[in-house]
Structures are given as structure tokens and as C-alpha cells.
Design an enzyme around this catalytic site. Structure first.
Site, PDB file in Angstrom:
ATOM      1  N   CYS A 118       0.829  -1.207   0.000  1.00 53.89           N
ATOM      2  CA  CYS A 118       0.000   0.000   0.000  1.00 53.89           C
ATOM      3  C   CYS A 118       0.866   1.261   0.000  1.00 53.89           C
ATOM      4  CB  CYS A 118      -0.901   0.051   1.230  1.00 53.89           C
ATOM      5  SG  CYS A 118      -1.879  -1.418   1.547  1.00 53.89           S
ATOM      6  N   ASP A 119       0.261   2.334  -0.453  1.00 53.18           N
ATOM      7  CA  ASP A 119       0.873   3.643  -0.274  1.00 53.18           C
ATOM      8  C   ASP A 119      -0.238   4.675  -0.167  1.00 53.18           C
ATOM      9  OD1 ASP A 119       3.724   4.959  -0.416  1.00 53.18           O
ATOM     10  OD2 ASP A 119       2.322   6.342  -1.371  1.00 53.18           O
TER      11      ASP A 119
END
Length: 233
Positions: free
Chosen positions: A91-92
Site C-alpha cells: 500500500c501507499d
């Protein structure tokens, strides 16, 4: 049992998974986020956060598959010897303010500047999710992993912010909490008092949207509840 590997060193993402019944394996990707952002100066925020999530996923998947160059992306990922199937989640998160990305400020000065711009506004927090279904032929050896299928999607949540007083802002900056979080913003820590409301999934703001990940897994034929491994008796 299929295990979930979290490609992140974020304590908040780890906490989300644990509270949702999953004790994940952990592999921290080695990605220069500032360099990647600098390489795409004209990218819109959704595109940028998606590129960052994919880069983190690839860094870890390359280590799992043995495709990483010697010494690249950190040490090898140690997994249970009996595992045959694996779900990787990377994720970011990036805050969008006035159409531009607001990443991790890193310093007190940049945190102050960010908050002076966004206090009293309603920016959008984007969190991109790369979810991969991995397998290998020989679960009890060092057989490399391969990606059987994967999905990539970004969630968005509108965040309504209060206006901290000058003293409150300086006190918050002094904690250094906002230095290494997207947009110098938390809702699950000291910064939560400055968030007056959200529109969308609150987990997305913390960094990992459980409904989004569940949907991506379902699209690949992976049942979310099959990942549960820490349900109380």
C-alpha cells in the site's frame, strides 16, 4: 492456510490487519519514494500513489521470486517452510490538496507549511493497494514464489480538518508524529483531534482499506476469511 504478507513497515497497517483477525508476515520494501515522485512531476495524485504501491509490491515480489539483483531491495524474505500459497498486500498513501500531492513532510518546517495550507480544508486521502496471489511448487523447500494473479486499485476518502491554534500546531509538531505520515495527518493518533469528520472508509485514511482489499481478493477467487489466523477462542 493461506498466509498474508504485508509489504510495509507501517505500524498502523499492521494494527489494522491484527484487529481484523490476521497476523501477517512482514517484508519492508526498499523504495525511494521521493525519487519516484520526482521522476513523475506531472502525475496526478491517484496515478502517483498507484505507482508507489506497485513499486513497493514489485520490490518484495522480486525478492520472493529470486529476481532481485544481489544486494537489492534488502535481505531475502523468510517465510514458513510449509507455505504453498501467499497473499501479498502493498500500500501507499498520499494526501491530495488543491490537486497536488502532499507526501510525508519529514521535517518540522515542512509539517508547519503543510498544516498552514490545509487547516480548515477538506483534502482527499488516497491509498493505493496492490494485492497479489502467489504460489510455489515445493512448499517445503526454497522454491521461488510466482505471481498467479494480482489486482491494483486506489481508494479515496474525504477528510474534513479543523484549524489548530498556533500553540496546538507547535505542540503537535514537537511530537514528530506527523513527520512520516502522508500529508502530516493521522486520525488514529495525536492528530485525530484535528479531524472533524471523514467521508469514506476510515481504514483507507489509516493506510489499508479492508473492504477494498477483500473485494480485490474476491475478484481473484481468494476468500477473505481464509486469511483469519488470530480469531479469539
Amino acid at each position: 492456510m493461506t498466509r498474508l504478507l504485508l509489504a510495509s513497515g507501517s505500524p498502523s497497517r499492521l494494527r489494522i490487519l491484527r484487529e481484523a483477525g490476521i497476523e501477517p508476515l512482514i517484508a519492508v520494501p526498499d523504495v525511494d519514494e521521493d525519487a519516484l515522485e520526482a521522476a513523475h512531476p506531472d502525475a496526478d495524485v491517484r496515478t502517483l500513489v498507484t505507482l508507489l504501491a506497485e513499486a513497493k509490491a514489485r520490490a518484495v515480489v522480486d525478492r520472493l521470486s529470486g529476481d532481485a539483483e544481489d544486494g537489492a531491495n534488502g535481505d531475502s524474505v523468510e517465510l514458513e517452510t510449509g507455505a504453498r500459497d501467499l497473499v501479498v498486500v502493498a500500500c501507499d498513501s498520499v494526501l491530495e490538496l488543491d490537486g497536488r500531492p502532499v507526501g510525508k513532510p519529514h521535517t518540522a518546517e515542512r509539517t508547519r507549511t503543510v498544516w498552514q495550507r490545509m487547516a480548515g480544508t477538506s483534502p482527499v486521502l488516497w491509498s493505493a493497494h496492490w494485492v497479489g496471489d502467489l504460489t510455489r511448487d515445493e512448499p517445503r523447500t526454497s522454491s521461488p514464489w510466482r505471481v498467479r494473479d494480482h489486482r491494483l486499485a486506489a481508494g479515496e476518502t474525504l477528510v474534513h480538518l479543523a484549524t489548530p491554534t498556533a500553540d496546538e500546531l507547535e505542540d503537535y509538531i514537537a511530537t514528530e508524529e506527523p513527520f512520516e505520515v502522508a500529508g502530516a495527518l493521522t486520525i488514529d493518533g495525536l492528530g485525530g483531534a484535528f479531524v472533524t469528520g471523514i467521508e469514506g472508509d476510515h481504514h483507507n485514511v489509516i493506510g489499508l482499506s479492508l473492504p477494498l482489499v477483500r473485494g480485490l481478493l474476491a475478484d481473484m477467487g481468494v476468500r477473505w476469511t481464509a486469511l483469519w489466523n488470530r480469531i479469539p477462542a
